[in-house]
Design an enzyme around this catalytic site. Structure first.
Site, short mmCIF file in Angstrom:
data_model
loop_
_atom_site.label_atom_id
_atom_site.label_comp_id
_atom_site.label_asym_id
_atom_site.label_seq_id
_atom_site.Cartn_x
_atom_site.Cartn_y
_atom_site.Cartn_z
N ASP A 23 -0.09 -8.60 3.75
CA ASP A 23 -0.95 -9.43 4.60
C ASP A 23 -2.44 -9.23 4.30
O ASP A 23 -3.27 -9.98 4.83
CB ASP A 23 -0.67 -9.14 6.07
CG ASP A 23 0.70 -9.67 6.50
OD1 ASP A 23 1.26 -10.52 5.77
OD2 ASP A 23 1.20 -9.23 7.55
N GLY A 75 5.49 2.07 6.37
CA GLY A 75 5.78 3.39 6.89
C GLY A 75 5.95 3.46 8.39
O GLY A 75 6.74 4.27 8.88
N HIS A 93 11.99 8.28 10.34
CA HIS A 93 11.20 8.76 9.19
C HIS A 93 11.34 10.27 9.10
O HIS A 93 10.91 11.00 9.99
CB HIS A 93 9.73 8.35 9.36
CG HIS A 93 8.88 8.69 8.17
ND1 HIS A 93 7.58 8.26 8.05
CD2 HIS A 93 9.11 9.41 7.04
CE1 HIS A 93 7.06 8.71 6.91
NE2 HIS A 93 8.00 9.42 6.28
N SER A 108 0.84 -1.20 0.00
CA SER A 108 0.00 0.00 0.00
C SER A 108 0.87 1.24 0.00
O SER A 108 2.00 1.20 -0.48
CB SER A 108 -1.00 -0.04 1.16
OG SER A 108 -0.32 -0.22 2.38
N GLY A 109 0.38 2.38 0.54
CA GLY A 109 1.01 3.69 0.41
C GLY A 109 2.51 3.75 0.25
O GLY A 109 3.03 3.99 -0.84
N HIS A 110 3.24 3.52 1.35
CA HIS A 110 4.70 3.63 1.31
C HIS A 110 5.30 2.57 0.39
O HIS A 110 6.25 2.86 -0.35
CB HIS A 110 5.27 3.50 2.72
CG HIS A 110 6.76 3.55 2.77
ND1 HIS A 110 7.50 4.62 2.29
CD2 HIS A 110 7.67 2.65 3.24
CE1 HIS A 110 8.79 4.37 2.46
NE2 HIS A 110 8.91 3.19 3.03
N HIS A 135 25.00 19.00 5.61
CA HIS A 135 26.28 18.34 5.87
C HIS A 135 26.38 17.80 7.29
O HIS A 135 25.83 18.36 8.25
CB HIS A 135 27.44 19.31 5.62
CG HIS A 135 27.45 20.47 6.58
ND1 HIS A 135 28.11 20.45 7.79
CD2 HIS A 135 26.86 21.69 6.52
CE1 HIS A 135 27.95 21.58 8.43
NE2 HIS A 135 27.18 22.37 7.68
#
Length: 205
Positions: free
Chosen positions: A35, A68, A144, A11-13, A135
């Site tokens: 699943d 996610g 995330h 799904s989404g991610h 940097h």
């Protein structure tokens, strides 16, 4: 390197991860595990089983966790490491990665990301669309970084933290593990206790 890639989560991610993998043009075959057994395909790619089936594909496929939720992603990633799965790094061709940047296995770097020199990014992180990491940053495992987040130089983000969309982190700031920084928030000094932080500048809620 194996020429097949299996993504856990369709799904989404997981779809964004698959899109990166397709654009990288490194794998002859890309498929999903999910699943939700009602999902038969995603992004035009076949769902060939559930997450419990991953062990039957270890010899043939590289495995990537396209989930996610930081804690769920950590749990599955650590299980894959215990069974010696081959786990790649996914970097969108339109991302800009500077010199002497170290990116851990299982991390996805989305389109439009800029990562500047001397930065270290841990395992199974999400560096989401259009975010910038300047940097000498250190992003620990299972973090995330949401779309449009901007990190100045010499920032450290602790394990399992989540920086919400459009948040801004000033230079030389340390954020401890297990923090959630709300969308649009601004962090100008160290965060030393886990928790939820929102506002300009942030306060703990």
């Amino acid at each position: 390197m194996k020429n097949k890639l299996l993504i856990i989560g369709a799904s989404g991610h997981g779809k964004v991860v698959a899109d990166i993998a397709l654009k990288m043009e490194k794998w002859e075959n890309i498929a999903f595990l999910d699943d939700n057994e009602s999902i038969k395909s995603s992004m035009g790619l076949e769902v060939i089983g559930t997450s419990n089936d991953v062990f039957t594909y270890l010899e043939e496929y590289e495995i990537f966790v396209g989930i996610g939720n930081n804690t769920t992603r950590q749990k599955i990633h650590e299980m894959l490491e215990t069974v010696d799965a081959s786990i790649p790094v996914l970097i969108h061709p339109d991302a800009v990665v500077g010199s002497q940047v170290d990116i851990g296995i299982g991390t996805a770097v989305m389109a439009g990301v800029i990562i500047n020199c001397g930065t270290k990014i841990g395992k199974s992180c999400i560096i989401n669309t259009g975010s910038t990491i300047d940097h000498d940053n250190y992003i620990e495992d299972y973090v995330h970084i949401s779309p449009g987040v901007n990190l100045a130089g010499t920032v450290k983000v602790g394990q399992l933290s989540w920086l919400g969309i459009g948040s801004v982190i000033s230079n030389n700031v340390n954020i401890t593990s297990g923090c959630l920084v709300g969308a649009g928030s601004v962090v100008v000094k160290d965060i030393t206790e886990p928790g939820v932080y929102v506002g300009v500048p942030v306060r703990r809620v």
